[in-house]
Design an enzyme around this catalytic site. Structure first.
Site, short mmCIF file in Angstrom:
data_model
loop_
_atom_site.label_atom_id
_atom_site.label_comp_id
_atom_site.label_asym_id
_atom_site.label_seq_id
_atom_site.Cartn_x
_atom_site.Cartn_y
_atom_site.Cartn_z
N HIS B 132 0.86 -1.17 0.00
CA HIS B 132 0.00 0.00 0.00
C HIS B 132 0.91 1.24 0.00
O HIS B 132 2.05 1.16 0.47
CB HIS B 132 -0.82 -0.08 1.29
CG HIS B 132 -1.83 0.98 1.48
ND1 HIS B 132 -1.52 2.21 2.00
CD2 HIS B 132 -3.15 0.98 1.24
CE1 HIS B 132 -2.63 2.93 2.08
NE2 HIS B 132 -3.63 2.21 1.62
N ASP B 210 3.12 -4.71 8.22
CA ASP B 210 1.93 -3.89 8.07
C ASP B 210 0.72 -4.82 8.22
O ASP B 210 0.41 -5.60 7.33
CB ASP B 210 1.96 -3.23 6.69
CG ASP B 210 0.66 -2.50 6.35
OD1 ASP B 210 -0.33 -2.64 7.10
OD2 ASP B 210 0.63 -1.82 5.31
N GLN B 213 -4.60 -4.83 7.27
CA GLN B 213 -5.67 -5.67 6.73
C GLN B 213 -5.78 -6.99 7.49
O GLN B 213 -6.83 -7.60 7.53
CB GLN B 213 -5.38 -5.92 5.25
CG GLN B 213 -6.59 -6.26 4.43
CD GLN B 213 -7.61 -5.15 4.48
OE1 GLN B 213 -7.28 -3.98 4.32
NE2 GLN B 213 -8.85 -5.50 4.74
N LYS B 236 -9.95 -0.49 10.75
CA LYS B 236 -10.16 -1.76 10.04
C LYS B 236 -10.38 -2.91 11.03
O LYS B 236 -10.42 -4.07 10.66
CB LYS B 236 -8.98 -2.06 9.12
CG LYS B 236 -8.91 -1.11 7.93
CD LYS B 236 -7.94 -1.58 6.87
CE LYS B 236 -7.85 -0.56 5.74
NZ LYS B 236 -6.99 -1.03 4.65
N CYS B 374 -4.90 2.53 -3.48
CA CYS B 374 -3.64 3.03 -2.94
C CYS B 374 -2.50 2.05 -3.17
O CYS B 374 -1.59 1.91 -2.33
CB CYS B 374 -3.76 3.40 -1.45
SG CYS B 374 -4.74 4.88 -1.20
#
Lengths: 161, 416
Positions: B132, B210, B213, B236, B374
């Site tokens: 991203h 990261d 998600q 999220k 993104c």
């Protein structure tokens, strides 16, 4: 569904499927690329201008039905116009798309009036204006224009100014 | 871990979970809302909405240093949320949890406070092609400031990280940090993070995961993963926007200079010089998003109380059903067909551009996302400007998956 039919009028769908003047001009007097960084759409607009009159307009690129139909309609509307006339058409289209013009006042722009359905879809107005901004940029000698101002032209982007 | 063996979830449990989200019980025009934009942000359950409301109605005050009752309550709520998050992601202690504005700020913090001071000319920051923008741009900025390079490990046609290439880069290049996504927001790929982290450890390279998600999709245990840093956003994970988490190993955090200066992060200020608090306060300058943190704490506690394995199995079944349905439509191409994949279906339709698909589905009350998500370098990797993306969460239903497929079939007919 009514709004959708208003947006995707037959004229729009027809120009999307069979875009007019969808090609590069071999020796354009003016050209510019329009970019919408929000969706990645790119359109390249080519002009052949002689003695202040636009003899030919053509475009290439990838985009949604709205931007492609808008570009195709634009090439037909602007061919043969003097530059000052073409700028006037652009101003009218801009007003139409942004909702500043009364719907009744759009007869004079002919088939372009088919773009008015986009008024009810604020997220899609930039799709319709992208080729027009590229046209204006071409006239003004700007090589590349973005729907998001200068934001995508920083040195981390791939774009050349 | 295997989700396949999870027991099938009872319909009444699903209905109860769905019923916790008041926003879902609405119509868009004449159609019931079908929210399939969960990879952009998840909806918020009553537990979160109520916690934020209660905080503002009953406890609102600035935290730390206050001697009055409200300030003490607000401080407790804030620090309790930190402890909740620490337990939730397996941090050794609360001091390893820094509240940020979101994943983006968490990554920027690591970029400027951990990597930048260590970065030498010619060093490499190793990413993957599926990152991203939040896990690309901060690295480009620190690399530019130090003459270092950002190098992405390639992604295969199916949307999986080329693990051999990733290992090769770790061995060949002077890598200062490897940062990669756990679950891809645009493809749904679940990366083999254990193997990637092991390879980085072997090469002596620090790591950032990261987990934006992944946090609602997979059990997260920072200690057993063994990553150096891990970042995610509250929004999220059914929590508020504007708040997120950076987990960092205590030894790293203690070695890092502040990211921003201001109140609450100092030990002592004078014009002769200032000394800073230790982590985590050192990295939380100014009045934080207290209500957001309280909401995030509530989201974590709410989520932990659910039968998560069963809900994930349900979500996997939704994705399978929609994938099968969409694959049966002429002209549909699915981008991202990784063996390990969750939540997300990115697709293209020959006859219609993603934006046209999005507008058409919206008219039927179906919220999906259209665009580059993104992830412009990833879209370039597949030679497409963008995709249409339907992303599922635990509260979606089989009926919604079927209605998506039916609507996309109508889009294909309309534009062909």
């Amino acid at each position: 569904m009514d709004d959708l039919n208003e947006l995707y009028q037959d004229i729009i769908l027809e120009h999307h499927k069979r875009p007019r003047n969808f090609r590069a001009l071999p020796q354009p007097t003016h050209r510019a690329a329009g970019h919408n960084p929000l969706c990645g759409d790119e359109v390249e607009v080519y002009l052949a201008v002689c003695d202040g009159r636009i003899e030919e307009v053509a475009f290439q690129g990838q985009g949604c039905a709205i931007s492609r139909a808008s570009a195709s309609l634009m090439t037909e509307a602007l061919a043969g116009k003097r530059i000052d006339e073409a700028r006037k058409v652009f101003a009218e289209v801009k007003d139409t798309l942004s909702g500043d013009a009364p719907e009744a006042g759009m007869d004079e722009i002919g088939e372009l009036a088919a773009l008015q359905g986009v008024r009810r879809f604020p997220a899609r107005v930039k799709c319709a204006t992208l080729p027009w901004h590229a046209f204006e940029a071409a006239l003004e000698g700007t090589k590349r224009v973005s729907t998001e101002g200068w934001g995508d032209l920083s040195r981390f982007g791939a774009a050349e100014i | 871990m295997s989700l396949d063996k999870a027991q099938e979830i009872a319909p009444e449990t699903l209905a109860q979970v769905r019923g916790s989200f008041p926003i879902l019980a609405q119509k868009i025009g004449d159609h019931p809302l079908i929210y399939l934009d969960n990879a952009a942000t998840t909806q918020k359950p009553l537990a979160v909405i109520d916690a934020v409301t209660r905080y503002y109605r009953e406890d609102n005050a600035n935290i730390h240093r206050g001697v009055h009752a409200l300030s003490q309550r607000a401080t407790s709520a804030y620090e309790d949320a930190r402890a909740s998050v620490a337990r939730f992601i397996g941090a050794a202690d609360s001091g390893e949890i820094i509240f940020t504005r979101g994943t983006t700020e968490a990554i920027n913090l690591v970029a400027w406070s951990f990597v930048r001071p260590r970065l030498k000319k010619g060093d490499v920051i190793l990413l993957t092609e599926m990152e991203h923008h939040a896990n690309i741009v901060p690295w480009q900025q620190v690399a530019e400031a130090s003459g270092a390079r950002v190098v992405p490990a390639p992604v295969t046609g199916a949307g999986e990280v080329d693990l051999d290439a990733f290992r090769g880069l770790l061995q060949r290049e002077p890598v200062a940090l490897a940062a990669f996504v756990y679950v891809s927001n645009s493809l749904g790929t679940v990366n083999p993070v254990e193997a990637m982290l092991a390879a980085a450890r072997e090469a002596g390279v620090p790591t950032l995961v990261d987990a934006a998600q992944a946090v609602s999709q997979r059990p997260l245990d920072a200690a057993s993963l063994g990553c150096d840093f891990l970042a995610f956003s509250g929004h999220k994970l059914f929590g508020p926007t504007g708040v997120g988490v950076l987990y960092g190993k205590r030894a790293h955090l203690e070695s890092m200079p502040p990211y921003q200066g201001g109140g609450d992060m100092i030990a002592n200020v004078s014009f002769a010089g200032t000394t800073f608090k230790g982590p985590p306060e050192r990295f939380e300058a100014g009045t934080p998003h207290i209500a957001g943190v309280v909401g995030l704490g509530a989201a974590v506690e709410w989520f932990k109380g659910l039968p998560r394995e069963q809900l994930w199995a349900h979500e996997d079944a939704l994705v399978r059903r929609a994938t099968e349905g969409l694959s049966g439509i002429d002209g549909v191409r699915i981008i991202g067909t990784a063996r390990e994949k969750v939540s997300v279906i990115s697709f293209l339709l020959d006859a219609a551009h993603p934006h046209d698909i999005g507008t058409f589905l919206d008219a039927e009350g179906i919220a999906i996302r259209a665009g580059h998500h993104c992830c412009q370098p990833l879209m370039a990797r597949y030679g497409v400007p963008g995709t249409a993306r339907a992303s599922f969460s635990i509260y979606n239903t089989m009926e919604e998956a079927d209605r998506l497929v039916t609507a996309v079939r109508r889009v294909a007919r309309f534009f062909s």
